[in-house]
Design a protein around this motif. Structure first.
Motif: not given
Length: 203
Positions: A153-175
């Motif tokens: 949840w913290r990672m998701r909040t940080a990504a949204l605050a930085r304008g992160g985009e939803k994509s397979f690459q971003v999800s895989a890296a976050s995982l």
């Protein structure tokens, strides 16, 4: 107590701490009642009539009806596979019974979780004779799910605050980052337990 991250993740923890006549009952009695209802649901051909009892208990426990019903439906995709195969074999009544029996069984479990905090459930299970090792594993698993969810949840909040985009690459890296940080946290917890004298399971 499991860490509350978001209402959709740990709604049961919030519901289980409300006040109602069902919440105030002895957890051991609720566990035994749930087991009895599960057995009745699995063996009694007319167990579908117990859905009225489920509705009454949910209302008596002051639990949200539709969210509880929706969470019980999580078993249906798995049961649907077996029900479809059974119907394809020509036994449609059994296929229908599989669906409503699995759903009603899940509803009993959701009701138990929604009116009893997890720590009290585990304590009651231990008093009823459930092996202590199993109780400890369940407790650690629940707590660790809360920890991992908090990190996610913290990672998701940080990504949204930085304008992160939803994509397979971003999800895989976050995982990958989540797995690494969770493993490191588990190592720290293990060292802390050893420092406090934990020596594994006594035999």
């Amino acid at each position: 107590m499991a860490q509350r991250i978001a209402p959709t993740l740990f709604a049961f923890d919030e519901w289980s701490r409300r006040k109602s006549p069902i919440h105030s009952l002895d957890p051991r009695a609720k566990i035994l009642a749930c087991l009895t209802l599960l057995i009745a649901t699995g063996t009694w051909p007319l167990a579908w009539t117990l859905s009225v009892l489920a509705l009454i208990l949910i209302l008596a426990a002051r639990l949200p009806l539709f969210p509880i019903a929706a969470r019980a439906a999580v078993v249906l995709p798995f049961t649907l596979v077996f029900a479809a195969f059974t119907a394809w074999m020509g036994d449609t009544p059994r296929a229908v019974a599989l669906l409503w029996k699995s759903y009603l069984s899940a509803l009993w479990v959701c009701l138990l979780m929604g009116c009893t905090p997890l720590e009290r459930l585990l304590e009651a299970a231990a008093r009823l004779g459930v092996p202590r090792l199993l109780v400890d594993v369940m407790h650690f698993t629940w707590r660790y799910i809360a920890v991992i969810s908090a990190q996610a949840w913290r990672m998701r909040t940080a990504a949204l605050a930085r304008g992160g985009e939803k994509s397979f690459q971003v999800s895989a890296a976050s995982l990958a980052v989540l797995f690494a940080s969770s493993y490191a946290r588990a190592e720290r917890i293990h060292r802390a337990m050893l420092a406090r004298g934990a020596a594994g399971v006594s035999r």
